[in-house]
Write an enzyme that holds these catalytic residues in place. Structure first.
Site, PDB file in Angstrom:
ATOM      1  N   GLU A 110       1.046  -1.288  -0.091  1.00 47.44           N
ATOM      2  CA  GLU A 110      -0.039  -0.036  -0.105  1.00 47.44           C
ATOM      3  C   GLU A 110       1.011   1.340   0.108  1.00 47.44           C
ATOM      4  O   GLU A 110       0.451   2.427  -0.410  1.00 47.44           O
ATOM      5  CB  GLU A 110      -0.686  -0.090   1.089  1.00 47.44           C
ATOM      6  N   PHE A 162     -11.156  -6.842  14.547  1.00 50.38           N
ATOM      7  CA  PHE A 162     -10.312  -7.310  13.535  1.00 50.38           C
ATOM      8  C   PHE A 162      -9.931  -6.365  12.503  1.00 50.38           C
ATOM      9  O   PHE A 162     -10.754  -5.692  11.950  1.00 50.38           O
ATOM     10  CB  PHE A 162     -10.957  -8.887  13.009  1.00 50.38           C
ATOM     11  N   GLN A 163      -8.690  -6.320  12.433  1.00 50.81           N
ATOM     12  CA  GLN A 163      -8.059  -5.267  11.488  1.00 50.81           C
ATOM     13  C   GLN A 163      -8.836  -3.748  11.849  1.00 50.81           C
ATOM     14  O   GLN A 163      -8.736  -3.070  10.926  1.00 50.81           O
ATOM     15  CB  GLN A 163      -8.361  -5.576  10.025  1.00 50.81           C
ATOM     16  N   LYS A 200     -17.370  -0.484   6.923  1.00 52.35           N
ATOM     17  CA  LYS A 200     -17.860  -1.265   5.913  1.00 52.35           C
ATOM     18  C   LYS A 200     -19.339  -1.364   5.544  1.00 52.35           C
ATOM     19  O   LYS A 200     -19.777  -1.318   4.651  1.00 52.35           O
ATOM     20  CB  LYS A 200     -17.344  -2.631   6.232  1.00 52.35           C
ATOM     21  N   MET A 223      24.232   8.583   0.989  1.00 54.72           N
ATOM     22  CA  MET A 223      24.157   9.893   1.536  1.00 54.72           C
ATOM     23  C   MET A 223      24.596   9.777   3.124  1.00 54.72           C
ATOM     24  O   MET A 223      25.305  10.727   3.661  1.00 54.72           O
ATOM     25  CB  MET A 223      22.858  10.673   1.450  1.00 54.72           C
TER      26      MET A 223
HETATM   27  C1  LIG Z   1      18.665  14.315   0.871  1.00 58.75           C
HETATM   28  C2  LIG Z   1      17.914  15.702   0.586  1.00 58.75           C
HETATM   29  C3  LIG Z   1      18.695  16.869   0.331  1.00 58.75           C
HETATM   30  C4  LIG Z   1      18.005  17.890  -0.068  1.00 58.75           C
HETATM   31  N1  LIG Z   1      18.707  18.781  -0.274  1.00 58.75           N
HETATM   32  C5  LIG Z   1      18.096  20.101  -0.886  1.00 58.75           C
HETATM   33  C6  LIG Z   1      18.861  21.099  -1.142  1.00 58.75           C
HETATM   34  O1  LIG Z   1      20.014  21.318  -1.497  1.00 58.75           O
HETATM   35  N2  LIG Z   1      18.097  22.267  -2.010  1.00 58.75           N
HETATM   36  C7  LIG Z   1      16.935  22.283  -1.766  1.00 58.75           C
HETATM   37  O2  LIG Z   1      16.347  23.276  -2.185  1.00 58.75           O
HETATM   38  N3  LIG Z   1      16.080  21.236  -1.377  1.00 58.75           N
HETATM   39  C8  LIG Z   1      16.832  20.165  -0.842  1.00 58.75           C
HETATM   40  N4  LIG Z   1      16.080  19.157  -0.246  1.00 58.75           N
HETATM   41  C9  LIG Z   1      14.465  19.330  -0.440  1.00 58.75           C
HETATM   42  C10 LIG Z   1      13.985  19.983   0.889  1.00 58.75           C
HETATM   43  O3  LIG Z   1      13.885  19.137   1.939  1.00 58.75           O
HETATM   44  C11 LIG Z   1      12.576  20.595   0.688  1.00 58.75           C
HETATM   45  O4  LIG Z   1      11.583  19.606   0.157  1.00 58.75           O
HETATM   46  C12 LIG Z   1      12.450  21.609  -0.575  1.00 58.75           C
HETATM   47  O5  LIG Z   1      13.376  22.414  -0.281  1.00 58.75           O
HETATM   48  C13 LIG Z   1      11.156  22.375  -0.373  1.00 58.75           C
HETATM   49  O6  LIG Z   1      10.861  23.017  -1.571  1.00 58.75           O
HETATM   50  P1  LIG Z   1       9.926  24.606  -1.448  1.00 58.75           P
HETATM   51  O7  LIG Z   1      10.425  25.420  -0.685  1.00 58.75           O
HETATM   52  O8  LIG Z   1       9.678  24.802  -2.898  1.00 58.75           O
HETATM   53  O9  LIG Z   1       8.656  24.014  -0.799  1.00 58.75           O
HETATM   54  P2  LIG Z   1       7.407  22.769  -1.303  1.00 58.75           P
HETATM   55  O10 LIG Z   1       7.577  21.857  -0.361  1.00 58.75           O
HETATM   56  O11 LIG Z   1       7.283  22.501  -2.585  1.00 58.75           O
HETATM   57  O12 LIG Z   1       6.121  23.723  -0.753  1.00 58.75           O
HETATM   58  C14 LIG Z   1       5.634  24.524  -1.615  1.00 58.75           C
HETATM   59  C15 LIG Z   1       5.394  25.807  -1.145  1.00 58.75           C
HETATM   60  O13 LIG Z   1       4.442  26.682  -2.029  1.00 58.75           O
HETATM   61  C16 LIG Z   1       3.394  26.945  -1.553  1.00 58.75           C
HETATM   62  N5  LIG Z   1       2.361  26.803  -2.521  1.00 58.75           N
HETATM   63  C17 LIG Z   1       1.586  25.730  -2.927  1.00 58.75           C
HETATM   64  N6  LIG Z   1       0.925  25.883  -3.868  1.00 58.75           N
HETATM   65  C18 LIG Z   1       0.746  27.122  -3.951  1.00 58.75           C
HETATM   66  C19 LIG Z   1       0.049  27.969  -4.959  1.00 58.75           C
HETATM   67  N7  LIG Z   1      -0.700  27.664  -6.035  1.00 58.75           N
HETATM   68  N8  LIG Z   1       0.313  29.138  -4.915  1.00 58.75           N
HETATM   69  C20 LIG Z   1       1.404  29.833  -4.091  1.00 58.75           C
HETATM   70  N9  LIG Z   1       2.115  29.154  -3.314  1.00 58.75           N
HETATM   71  C21 LIG Z   1       1.810  27.870  -3.345  1.00 58.75           C
HETATM   72  C22 LIG Z   1       3.098  26.088  -0.231  1.00 58.75           C
HETATM   73  O14 LIG Z   1       1.948  26.887   0.379  1.00 58.75           O
HETATM   74  C23 LIG Z   1       4.536  25.903   0.224  1.00 58.75           C
HETATM   75  O15 LIG Z   1       4.904  27.027   0.984  1.00 58.75           O
HETATM   76  C24 LIG Z   1      16.619  18.161   0.026  1.00 58.75           C
HETATM   77  C25 LIG Z   1      15.806  16.829   0.378  1.00 58.75           C
HETATM   78  C26 LIG Z   1      16.424  15.705   0.664  1.00 58.75           C
HETATM   79  C27 LIG Z   1      15.832  14.455   0.925  1.00 58.75           C
HETATM   80  C1  LIG Z   2      12.679   5.434   4.530  1.00 56.21           C
HETATM   81  C2  LIG Z   2      13.983   6.172   4.885  1.00 56.21           C
HETATM   82  N1  LIG Z   2      14.958   5.373   5.756  1.00 56.21           N
HETATM   83  C3  LIG Z   2      15.964   5.998   6.212  1.00 56.21           C
HETATM   84  C4  LIG Z   2      16.289   7.234   5.593  1.00 56.21           C
HETATM   85  C5  LIG Z   2      17.758   7.986   5.920  1.00 56.21           C
HETATM   86  N2  LIG Z   2      18.587   8.187   4.684  1.00 56.21           N
HETATM   87  C6  LIG Z   2      18.576   9.182   3.838  1.00 56.21           C
HETATM   88  S1  LIG Z   2      19.578   9.101   2.452  1.00 56.21           S
HETATM   89  C7  LIG Z   2      20.039   7.271   2.944  1.00 56.21           C
HETATM   90  C8  LIG Z   2      20.774   6.572   2.119  1.00 56.21           C
HETATM   91  C9  LIG Z   2      20.195   6.290   0.817  1.00 56.21           C
HETATM   92  O1  LIG Z   2      21.023   5.085   0.319  1.00 56.21           O
HETATM   93  P1  LIG Z   2      20.837   4.511  -1.195  1.00 56.21           P
HETATM   94  O2  LIG Z   2      19.299   4.547  -1.626  1.00 56.21           O
HETATM   95  O3  LIG Z   2      21.689   3.353  -1.492  1.00 56.21           O
HETATM   96  O4  LIG Z   2      21.304   6.014  -2.052  1.00 56.21           O
HETATM   97  P2  LIG Z   2      22.476   6.819  -2.118  1.00 56.21           P
HETATM   98  O5  LIG Z   2      22.530   7.904  -1.217  1.00 56.21           O
HETATM   99  O6  LIG Z   2      23.646   5.602  -1.941  1.00 56.21           O
HETATM  100  O7  LIG Z   2      22.668   7.339  -3.430  1.00 56.21           O
HETATM  101  C10 LIG Z   2      19.380   6.997   4.140  1.00 56.21           C
HETATM  102  C11 LIG Z   2      19.445   5.893   4.829  1.00 56.21           C
HETATM  103  C12 LIG Z   2      15.562   7.773   4.484  1.00 56.21           C
HETATM  104  N3  LIG Z   2      15.672   8.990   4.084  1.00 56.21           N
HETATM  105  N4  LIG Z   2      14.254   7.273   4.324  1.00 56.21           N
END
Ligand SMILES: Cc1cc2nc3c(=O)[nH]c(=O)nc-3n(C[C@H](O)[C@H](O)[C@H](O)COP(=O)(O)OP(=O)(O)OC[C@H]3O[C@@H](n4cnc5c(N)ncnc54)[C@H](O)[C@@H]3O)c2cc1C
Ligand SMILES: Cc1ncc(C[n+]2csc(CCOP(=O)(O)OP(=O)(O)O)c2C)c(N)n1
Lengths: 562, 162
Positions: A49, A111-112, A161, A476
């Site tokens: 799911e 159940f469930q 249900k 990462m």
């Molecule tokens: C491993 C990892 C590394 C990351 N590194 C980076 C990085 O280096 N740089 C980076 O930027 N991000 C990075 N992120 C992503 C980060 O965590 C956020 O998800 C991201 O920065 C959010 O983007 P955003 O501010 O555009 O917001 P979003 O989450 O896209 O939110 C959208 C915003 O727009 C508003 N909005 C929605 N609809 C409308 C509309 N119709 N009109 C006006 N406003 C609206 C909402 O209210 C909200 O404030 C990383 C994520 C991971 C998992």
């Molecule tokens: C469900 C979940 N568990 C743990 C993490 C923490 N986490 C962030 S990046 C990462 C490593 C991801 O490894 P992989 O998918 O092999 O990608 P790589 O960074 O090597 O490209 C982990 C464990 C996460 N983001 N999501």
């Protein structure tokens, strides 16, 4: 006419234009599934799911429609929670229908039975337990309305249900939705926009920061026109990639922890930052006090809670990005702009100098560089593929090296950062866009989290492609351990992995592997041109790191470069 | 940053789970609840929730916005510093040995509150007033020995223009 709850649900789904549901059956929804079988709505039977919700998420982003899921009570419902939380963080419109035990049993540890409404209250935009069949039509209508309007988000509807299999007299659902307390502001205050215009006229070093909101509002065209006409360079968040063409000379690349040198330096040095549809996540701002410290900040967002949550702003504008940009463009039409060519010269020159430091450079030597794989993927697909990602280094390399010219082509779990997102999301995107090439850029850790969805892709003949950057590490996390934890690689080495080529084969898909740089192009060409679902595995340099990197909590202008 | 006391009053849909949404939001976002009071209004579909909280100015702005964002919150007002009537009621069970009985009654009289239950060794006193009045009364009764206390928490209404 007497209709069962399940039949009513189907009829309203049709009214709402739903043609695809992602789901998994069980006792509590068996009546609904029975009604579903009598419609022409397509049901995609996932293998877990969580996969259903991520697939609906990918579908929603690629199609700009509401994604719909249907699952059973108890474990079916709890399995959706991660997917719902991811959609909530990224503001993706979904409606998730869960079955519930019959009303007389609710609260009896039946159940469930789980209290899924209680569990998902903090990670849905809104949720409902349907108490009476008479409320069902209204609730379904409200659910779709709430999911797609304003700041979009997931809505859960829990259907006992005995609501599904009871009957009531039903003709059609109410046309009008009456929610007295919910009324998102689309039209921004013109006075505020005039202030923005005046700031633009004054600014010497302006920058636009575009976010997921621009994509959600369908405002890319307006943004592009706005930036080109005001000659303001554009950076974006991870979620905003594609909102502005990556091939445009004004494009700065992504901002933030793994943003480009020029994007972060420009933000640090700008005197006006126009932030549009962003929520100033800590991955974007780094140390908040130092963020765009010299700039007047304009913040356009439809959700007042996004404004002044993390960053103080000079001009808040509550409204829809597209409408606001349209209005700004017409305000500018009526005005005399100063000579922008001349005005911006110095600023754009400085940015060009930052660009020439080329921090995204890498050297392709003996072992395959992951960056090289994405570079080649970009080249071969001419930048036209829909890219989904898993989470970690793979996600960042996809963001840095694939350049997006169009919105809704980069589909990633940004806010929750949910490993296992990419493959099911790719399935959803492929269903939304059957004629597009859809590629999941994956890491070996993440891919194993929802690998079972390969079977779904094969069952429905979806030619989804997985580009697996296999570094045998949770890369990462390993990178953080290398840089900040004295290289103590605690629990990040995946010493054993399946043979992904054989695994692909076992799923009835195509499996290909490249272990040398010279094999990269052939494997990509063969895999991408195949009509089959495919895993292309690249045995990449195991200890490669993602750069630039801003250590958590530092100003974004202080980047670790290669 | 300085935290100040705020009295928030809101009209919400009178449905199961709505209180959980409001309270859950405070819990999840780390806001605190000093007191909470909920009851139906004239319209049986609508309840009024009054919450007293402490927050910085920026924190308060977020709390108010986040609450307004809840679909079931119909109307919300921060009554702090505005012309509002604020009241709280308490039932105080105070020890009343024979030698203290007169003293307790005198205090009750001064504070214009009521004795609503009498036993051999206790009174239950009912008091209504603002927070300051309640604390003052409690302070005075403390030496006699307070056995139990139940406070409603603040409720408040905006004063309509005269
Ligand atoms: C491993 C990892 C590394 C990351 N590194 C980076 C990085 O280096 N740089 C980076 O930027 N991000 C990075 N992120 C992503 C980060 O965590 C956020 O998800 C991201 O920065 C959010 O983007 P955003 O501010 O555009 O917001 P979003 O989450 O896209 O939110 C959208 C915003 O727009 C508003 N909005 C929605 N609809 C409308 C509309 N119709 N009109 C006006 N406003 C609206 C909402 O209210 C909200 O404030 C990383 C994520 C991971 C998992
Ligand atoms: C469900 C979940 N568990 C743990 C993490 C923490 N986490 C962030 S990046 C990462 C490593 C991801 O490894 P992989 O998918 O092999 O990608 P790589 O960074 O090597 O490209 C982990 C464990 C996460 N983001 N999501």
């Amino acid at each position: 006419m007497e209709r069962s709850g399940a039949q009513i649900l189907m009829q309203i789904l049709k009214d709402e234009g739903v043609d695809t549901i992602f789901g998994y059956p069980g006792g509590a929804v068996i009546d609904i599934y029975d009604a579903l079988a009598k419609t022409d709505i397509r049901h995609i039977l996932v293998r877990h799911e969580q996969g259903a919700v991520h697939a609906a998420d990918g579908y929603a982003r690629a199609s700009q429609k509401v994604g719909v899921c249907l699952v059973t009570s108890g474990p079916g419902a709890t399995n959706t929670v991660t997917g719902i939380a991811s959609a909530y963080m990224d503001s993706i419109p979904l409606v998730v229908f869960t079955g519930q035990v019959p009303r007389p049993l609710i609260g009896n540890d039946a159940f469930q039975e789980v209290d899924i409404v209680g569990i998902t209250r903090p990670c849905t935009k809104h949720n409902y337990l349907v108490g009476n069949i008479e409320d069902l039509p209204r609730i379904i209508k409200e659910a779709f309305h709430i999911a797609r309007s304003g700041r979009p988000g997931p809505v859960l509807v829990d259907i006992p249900k005995d609501v599904g299999n009871n009957y009531m007299d039903f003709k059609r659902a109410p046309k009008k939705i009456h929610l007295r307390s919910y009324n998102p502001t689309y039209k921004p205050n013109i006075k505020q926009l005039k202030k923005v215009k005046d700031l633009i006229k004054k600014a010497q070093r302006p920058v636009i920061l575009a976010g997921g909101g621009v994509i959600l509002s369908n405002g890319s065209k307006e943004l592009t026109a706005f930036a080109r006409r005001t000659k303001i360079p554009v950076t974006s968040t991870l979620m905003g990639l594609g909102a502005f063409p990556g091939s445009d000379p004004l494009w700065l690349g992504m901002i933030g922890m793994h943003g480009t040198y020029r994007a972060n330096m420009s933000t640090g040095g700008c005197d006006l930052l126009i932030a549009i549809g962003v929520r100033f996540d800590d991955r974007v701002t780094g140390k908040t006090d130092a963020f765009a410290a010299q700039a007047d900040i304009v913040h356009i967002d439809i959700d007042p809670t996004s404004i002044r949550k993390n960053i103080q702003v000079a001009v808040p504008v509550v409204g829809d990005c597209r409408v606001a940009l349209e209005n700004l463009n017409s305000l500018l039409d009526k005005d005399d702009l100063p000579d922008l060519e001349d005005n911006r010269k110095e600023w754009l020159n400085l940015i060009a100098k930052w660009k020439s430091t080329n921090p995204l450079a890498y050297e392709q030597k003996d072992s395959i560089k992951p960056q090289y794989v994405i570079d080649k993927l970009f080249e071969i697909t001419k930048g036209q593929a829909i890219i989904t990602t898993e989470v970690g280094q793979n996600q960042m390399w996809a963001a840095q090296y694939y350049h997006f010219d169009h919105p809704n082509h980069f589909i990633t779990s940004g806010g929750l950062g949910c490993m296992g997102f990419g493959l099911p999301a790719a399935i959803g995107a492929q269903i939304a866009c059957p004629d597009k090439l859809v590629v999941d850029v994956a890491g070996d850790g993440s891919l194993q989290m929802n690998i079972q969805e390969m079977a779904t892709a094969v069952q429905y003949g979806l030619p989804v492609k997985v580009v697996l950057l296999n570094n045998c590490y949770l890369g990462m996390v390993r990178q953080w351990q290398e840089l900040f934890y004295d290289k103590r690689y605690s629990a990040t080495h995946m010493e054993h992995a399946p043979d992904f080529v054989k695994l692909a084969d076992a799923f009835g898909a195509l499996g290909l592997r490249a272990s040398k740089p010279e094999e990269v192009e052939t494997v990509l060409s063969e895999g991408l041109s195949s009509p089959q679902t495919a895993i292309m595995e690249f045995l990449v340099e195991q200890t490669e790191c993602v750069y630039p990197m801003v250590p958590a909590g530092s100003p974004i202008t202080e980047m670790l470069l290669v | 940053m300085d935290q100040t006391r705020h009295v928030l009053t809101m009209l919400v849909d009178n449905q199961p789970g709505v209180l959980a949404r409001v309270v859950g939001l405070f819990g999840a976002r780390g806001y605190n609840i000093e007191s909470l009071c909920v009851a139906e209004t004239i319209d049986s579909q609508v309840s009024r929730i009054t919450i007293v909280t402490r927050a910085t100015e920026a924190g308060m702005e977020q709390i108010v916005k986040q609450l307004r964002k809840l679909i079931n919150v119909i109307k919300l007002r921060d009554l702090t510093g505005s012309k509002a009537v604020q009241r709280e009621m308490a039932l105080i069970c105070v020890r009343a040995k024979p030698e203290y009985r007169a003293e307790v009654l005198r205090i009750v009289d001064i504070f214009r509150c009521k004795v609503v239950d009498v036993g051999l060794e206790h009174y239950i006193v009912e008091v209504t007033g603002d927070a300051a009045k309640l604390s003052a009364l409690i302070k005075l009764l403390m030496p006699m020995g307070i056995k139990k206390i139940a406070r409603t928490g603040t409720i408040a209404l905006f004063r309509e223009p005269k």
